[in-house]
Design a protein around this motif. Structure first.
Motif, PDB file in Angstrom:
ATOM      1  N   GLN A   3       0.733  -1.216   0.084  1.00 45.81           N
ATOM      2  CA  GLN A   3       0.028   0.122  -0.135  1.00 45.81           C
ATOM      3  C   GLN A   3       1.036   1.140  -0.125  1.00 45.81           C
ATOM      4  O   GLN A   3       1.834   1.206   0.644  1.00 45.81           O
ATOM      5  N   LEU A   4       0.381   2.291  -0.948  1.00 42.23           N
ATOM      6  CA  LEU A   4       1.307   3.494  -0.868  1.00 42.23           C
ATOM      7  C   LEU A   4       0.456   4.724  -0.408  1.00 42.23           C
ATOM      8  O   LEU A   4      -0.823   4.729  -0.753  1.00 42.23           O
ATOM      9  N   VAL A   5       0.811   5.447   0.584  1.00 41.55           N
ATOM     10  CA  VAL A   5       0.186   6.654   0.914  1.00 41.55           C
ATOM     11  C   VAL A   5       1.106   7.811   0.737  1.00 41.55           C
ATOM     12  O   VAL A   5       2.007   8.218   1.414  1.00 41.55           O
ATOM     13  N   GLU A   6       0.529   8.770  -0.232  1.00 43.88           N
ATOM     14  CA  GLU A   6       0.918  10.134  -0.274  1.00 43.88           C
ATOM     15  C   GLU A   6       0.542  10.995   0.677  1.00 43.88           C
ATOM     16  O   GLU A   6      -0.688  10.904   0.975  1.00 43.88           O
ATOM     17  N   CYS A  22       5.870   9.831   0.084  1.00 42.52           N
ATOM     18  CA  CYS A  22       5.019   8.436  -0.330  1.00 42.52           C
ATOM     19  C   CYS A  22       5.399   7.279   0.706  1.00 42.52           C
ATOM     20  O   CYS A  22       6.621   6.724   0.619  1.00 42.52           O
ATOM     21  N   TYR A  98       0.806  11.377  -7.684  1.00 42.40           N
ATOM     22  CA  TYR A  98       0.682  10.048  -7.203  1.00 42.40           C
ATOM     23  C   TYR A  98       1.966   9.358  -6.990  1.00 42.40           C
ATOM     24  O   TYR A  98       3.008   9.847  -7.931  1.00 42.40           O
ATOM     25  N   GLY A 119      -0.671   4.733  -5.107  1.00 36.36           N
ATOM     26  CA  GLY A 119      -1.366   5.633  -4.162  1.00 36.36           C
ATOM     27  C   GLY A 119      -2.651   6.136  -4.419  1.00 36.36           C
ATOM     28  O   GLY A 119      -2.695   6.247  -6.126  1.00 36.36           O
TER      29      GLY A 119
END
Length: 128
Positions: A3-6, A22, A98, A119
């Protein structure tokens, strides 16, 4: 699964700087460092644009036309995080940014550019 979260987006004035982060989570232990990490941006109604990417070894970031000169990509494999430093921002930099990850990058293959994990994006708005 990764999972990627910016984070780090927001409203800034032209000429300001901003650093996006990120963070990767999930099954990233011992695997994050193996991924190519890319930054992209998209304006509504337009195609997703390649900003830049950084290799597994972090010694050779490379940039698309939109990222050359004012943007710098770096990564911290110990923190499972990749960064996008943006300087001298312009109104035309306004977009959703992103990050993405994968084993290889295909610069000429939008919208996913060959990357698997994406993300949800962070909005950057640059006022004039």
């Amino acid at each position: 699964q990764v999972q990627l979260v910016e984070s780090g987006g927001g409203l800034v004035q032209g000429g300001d700087s901003l650093r996006l982060s990120c963070a990767a989570s999930g099954r990233t232990f011992s695997t994050f460092s193996t991924y190519v990490m890319g930054w992209f941006r998209q304006v509504p109604g337009k195609e997703r644009e390649f900003v830049g990417a950084i290799s597994r070894s972090s010694d050779s970031p490379y940039y698309g036309d939109s990222g050359k000169g004012r943007f710098t990509i770096s990564r911290d494999n110990a923190k499972d995080t990749v960064y996008l430093q943006m300087n001298t921002l312009k109104p035309e930099d306004t977009a959703v940014y992103y990050c993405a990850a994968g084993s290889s990058l295909r610069v000429g293959d939008p919208p996913h550019y060959g990357l698997i994990y994406w993300g949800k994006g962070t909005l950057v708005t640059v006022s004039s």
